[in-house]
Design an enzyme around this catalytic site. Structure first.
Site, mmCIF file in Angstrom:
data_model
loop_
_atom_site.group_PDB
_atom_site.id
_atom_site.type_symbol
_atom_site.label_atom_id
_atom_site.label_comp_id
_atom_site.label_asym_id
_atom_site.label_seq_id
_atom_site.Cartn_x
_atom_site.Cartn_y
_atom_site.Cartn_z
ATOM 1 N N GLY A 131 32.501 -33.316 -60.022
ATOM 2 C CA GLY A 131 33.880 -33.439 -59.547
ATOM 3 C C GLY A 131 34.492 -34.810 -59.797
ATOM 4 N N ARG A 152 48.313 -23.247 -68.420
ATOM 5 C CA ARG A 152 47.638 -23.268 -69.716
ATOM 6 C C ARG A 152 47.576 -21.862 -70.296
ATOM 7 N NH1 ARG A 152 43.842 -27.791 -68.591
ATOM 8 N NH2 ARG A 152 44.521 -28.580 -66.578
ATOM 9 N N ASP A 189 44.956 -32.746 -71.775
ATOM 10 C CA ASP A 189 43.485 -32.738 -71.801
ATOM 11 C C ASP A 189 42.901 -33.199 -73.138
ATOM 12 O OD1 ASP A 189 43.235 -32.010 -69.207
ATOM 13 O OD2 ASP A 189 42.373 -30.038 -69.555
ATOM 14 N N ARG A 239 47.885 -37.669 -62.727
ATOM 15 C CA ARG A 239 48.519 -37.196 -63.960
ATOM 16 C C ARG A 239 49.833 -36.505 -63.636
ATOM 17 N NH1 ARG A 239 45.435 -32.504 -66.900
ATOM 18 N NH2 ARG A 239 44.338 -33.957 -68.234
ATOM 19 N N GLY A 265 37.765 -28.181 -61.999
ATOM 20 C CA GLY A 265 36.471 -28.508 -61.409
ATOM 21 C C GLY A 265 36.435 -29.902 -60.826
ATOM 22 N N LYS A 321 42.894 -36.288 -60.861
ATOM 23 C CA LYS A 321 41.760 -35.854 -61.686
ATOM 24 C C LYS A 321 40.591 -36.782 -61.390
ATOM 25 C CE LYS A 321 40.574 -35.152 -66.595
ATOM 26 N NZ LYS A 321 41.157 -34.975 -67.949
ATOM 27 N N ASP A 323 42.052 -23.422 -72.688
ATOM 28 C CA ASP A 323 42.327 -24.034 -71.384
ATOM 29 C C ASP A 323 42.881 -25.448 -71.540
ATOM 30 O OD1 ASP A 323 39.485 -24.184 -72.276
ATOM 31 O OD2 ASP A 323 39.364 -25.704 -70.716
HETATM 32 P P1 AMP Z 1 37.574 -30.566 -70.007
HETATM 33 O O1 AMP Z 1 36.636 -30.493 -71.143
HETATM 34 O O2 AMP Z 1 37.717 -31.919 -69.375
HETATM 35 O O3 AMP Z 1 38.915 -29.965 -70.350
HETATM 36 O O4 AMP Z 1 36.933 -29.672 -68.845
HETATM 37 C C1 AMP Z 1 36.525 -28.355 -69.030
HETATM 38 C C2 AMP Z 1 36.177 -27.748 -67.689
HETATM 39 O O5 AMP Z 1 35.084 -28.437 -67.082
HETATM 40 C C3 AMP Z 1 37.295 -27.784 -66.669
HETATM 41 O O6 AMP Z 1 37.182 -26.610 -65.898
HETATM 42 C C4 AMP Z 1 36.963 -29.013 -65.859
HETATM 43 O O7 AMP Z 1 37.524 -28.967 -64.568
HETATM 44 C C5 AMP Z 1 35.452 -28.964 -65.810
HETATM 45 N N1 AMP Z 1 34.838 -30.284 -65.638
HETATM 46 C C6 AMP Z 1 34.758 -31.291 -66.541
HETATM 47 N N2 AMP Z 1 34.102 -32.346 -66.033
HETATM 48 C C7 AMP Z 1 33.761 -32.017 -64.767
HETATM 49 C C8 AMP Z 1 33.062 -32.696 -63.706
HETATM 50 N N3 AMP Z 1 32.569 -33.924 -63.844
HETATM 51 N N4 AMP Z 1 32.905 -32.033 -62.545
HETATM 52 C C9 AMP Z 1 33.371 -30.785 -62.365
HETATM 53 N N5 AMP Z 1 34.029 -30.101 -63.323
HETATM 54 C C10 AMP Z 1 34.220 -30.701 -64.508
HETATM 55 MG MG MG Z 2 40.484 -29.221 -69.793
#
Ligand code: AMP
Ligand code: MG
Length: 513
Positions: free
Chosen positions: A141, A198, A275, A191, A107, A128, A265
């Protein structure tokens, strides 16, 4: 194309330069284009370098100084796509806190492509915090400086401790503000990973792809990470992933690392740590320790990590079943395949246990005991951890002090415990294991596996708070300490000391920020 062995037909490694001069490969984009969305990162207003990983850059054939230049920084910010890269956001699904989300995906990340390191190993290079994608859902994003520098500190610490992990190549400030609880300065992290495949990627493929595509995904995983497994041997692939995770979890548990969000994930098929958002190293040894603000039920508490890994691996095993059972109506075959996969999954326990015991024997010096006695070692290790739990002894420091006990400072741990009689009994049994051996040499060996310096939570918070205000000095000092964890150096005493009283009790970290 062979994904693992150095490729003799490839052009010679380019001279050291920026990402623009690097010899990119894009095997994921070429072979799995259906497993993601092709799109470029979103440019930022005013990119400026905050961190460049000299060691990792050189390893990838890049020039750290060129990466810091305006041209290098433009690549790292996503403002200019490197020549030869093919950015894409990867699709994946995942169980988050046990609940299945069929569509997650990058995301806020863009895979640029792959580079080979000096050993010929293929590494993903991804941004990222590089802008919205079709998988962003409600997110912006973007990423803030603090969490991206946390990823640097933790990745470099894990790497220095010998634990497989993704690492940060660079962090650049965006010059933009991201809105969280408060407005924060934004950043983009670059990264480097063995790959970003995953358990959740496999789940997405199982849900959505034809059996042919499922097979080509499995082949890609096999070629890239477990090439010793025979083509089409899906149980063998499962066993290889199980084994890599068993070893990883043993490393985490021995070092006192709490990942924080072990959703499927966030578990890499390569066996690297990935992550680790709301992660933390233990201070007080405590199987119940939880640091993530969103883990209210303690699902991902320290002591639960091995069984959670095994649960996640069962989800991975489920993704391989369609490939092993061409006809789902044939209940006999289905039953046999499930039984065989279950046996492989059970193998996690034995492999984990053996790897953990080996790590813990090294940490307690018992690798050098006069006689080999696994039952004695297991009992000594379990009893030590019980004593540490009872008195909330600092995980990292206690093992470091044990070496000093061997050097004659016999009270070093005893004075920290309330049950001194219990401690004396343990210490006697432990010392007896060495017989008349040269314990000074054992103490030296222990110091080579028990770090003095880890990224302690209060120091990480202090460094990130300063960096958020524009002062990178505390971050850089802490980074130097955790990159050189085994040798105590004058002036670094505060990096070896546990957090001030009361800090850890209320300590929580935040993910997705
Ligand atoms: P994470 O907890 O960082 O592993 O993220 C879990 C999911 O949420 C993944 O699909 C990330 O890409 C998405 N995600 C986390 N933060 C954001 C953000 N600020 N904008 C868009 N997607 C996000
Ligand atoms: Mg993640």
């Amino acid at each position: 194309m062979d994904l693992v062995a150095p490729d003799p037909s490839a052009p010679p490694r380019a001279g050291l330069g920026t990402l623009d001069e690097a010899p990119w490969d894009t095997t994921y984009a070429a072979r799995l284009s259906w497993l993601g969305a092709r799109l470029n990162p979103q440019p930022v207003t005013a990119p400026g370098p905050l961190f460049v990983n000299d060691d990792l850059a050189t390893d990838l054939g890049l020039d750290p100084d060129a990466l810091r230049s305006p041209h290098g920084t433009a690549n790292l910010a996503g403002n200019q796509v490197p020549n030869g890269a093919r950015p894409l956001a990867q699709a994946y699904a995942g169980h988050q806190f046990g609940q299945y989300s069929p569509q997650l995906g990058d995301g806020r990340a863009h895979l640029l492509g792959e580079l080979r390191d000096r050993h010929g190993h293929r590494r993903d290079v991804a941004l990222k915090g590089s802008g919205r994608t079709p998988f962003s859902r409600g997110g912006d994003g973007r990423a803030a400086v603090g969490p991206m520098l946390r990823e640097v500190l933790v990745g470099e610490a894990l790497h220095a401790l010998g634990i497989p992990t993704t690492r940060a190549l660079a962090v650049v400030a965006t010059g933009e503000t991201v809105q969280r609880d408060t407005p924060l300065p934004g950043a983009v992290l670059t990264r480097v990973a063995a790959s970003h495949l995953r358990v959740g990627t496999a789940q997405y493929v199982r849900d959505r792809a034809s059996v042919e595509r499922q097979a080509s995904f499995a082949a890609y995983v096999r070629e890239r990470h477990h090439p010793h497994v025979a083509d089409g041997d899906h149980l063998g692939l499962l066993a290889a992933v199980v084994s890599a995770q068993a070893r990883l979890l043993a490393d985490w548990m021995a070092l006192g690392f709490v990942h924080g969000v072990m959703n499927t994930d966030n578990m890499a098929l390569s066996g690297e740590s990935i992550d680790f958002g709301p992660c933390a190293f233990l201070e007080a040894h405590d199987p119940q320790a939880v640091f993530s603000s969103i883990d209210t039920a303690g699902r991902y508490r320290f002591g639960a990590q091995p069984s959670i890994a095994q649960w996640n691996l069962a989800r991975y095993a489920e993704t391989l079943l369609p490939l092993q059972v061409p006809d789902a109506a044939d209940e006999t075959v289905v039953g046999e395949v499930i039984e065989a996969a279950t046996q492989v999954l059970r193998g996690f326990e034995g492999e984990y246990h053996a790897a953990y015991l080996a790590r813990m024997r090294a940490k307690t010096g018992l690798t050098h005991a006069a006689e080999t006695d696994p039952a004695r070692d297991e009992a000594l290790i379990a009893d030590l951890l019980d004593l540490m739990t009872a008195d909330r002894l600092d995980h990292t420091r206690t093992f470091r002090l044990l070496a000093r006990v061997l050097r004659g400072e016999t009270d070093r741990v005893r004075m920290l415990v309330t049950d001194s009689a219990g401690w004396d009994r343990w210490q006697q049994r432990w010392l007896a294991a060495f017989g008349g051996a040269d314990v000074a040499a054992v103490a030296d060996a222990m110091d080579r596996v028990n770090p003095a310096y880890i990224p302690r939570n209060h120091l990480v918070e202090e460094a990130l708070a300063a960096a958020t205000e524009g002062d990178l000095a505390p971050f850089e000092e802490l980074l130097s300490a955790v990159r050189d964890p085994f040798i105590e150096r004058p002036g670094r005493e505060r990096y070896a000391a546990p957090a001030p009283e009361g800090f850890t009790e209320g300590y929580l970290t935040y993910c997705g920020t």
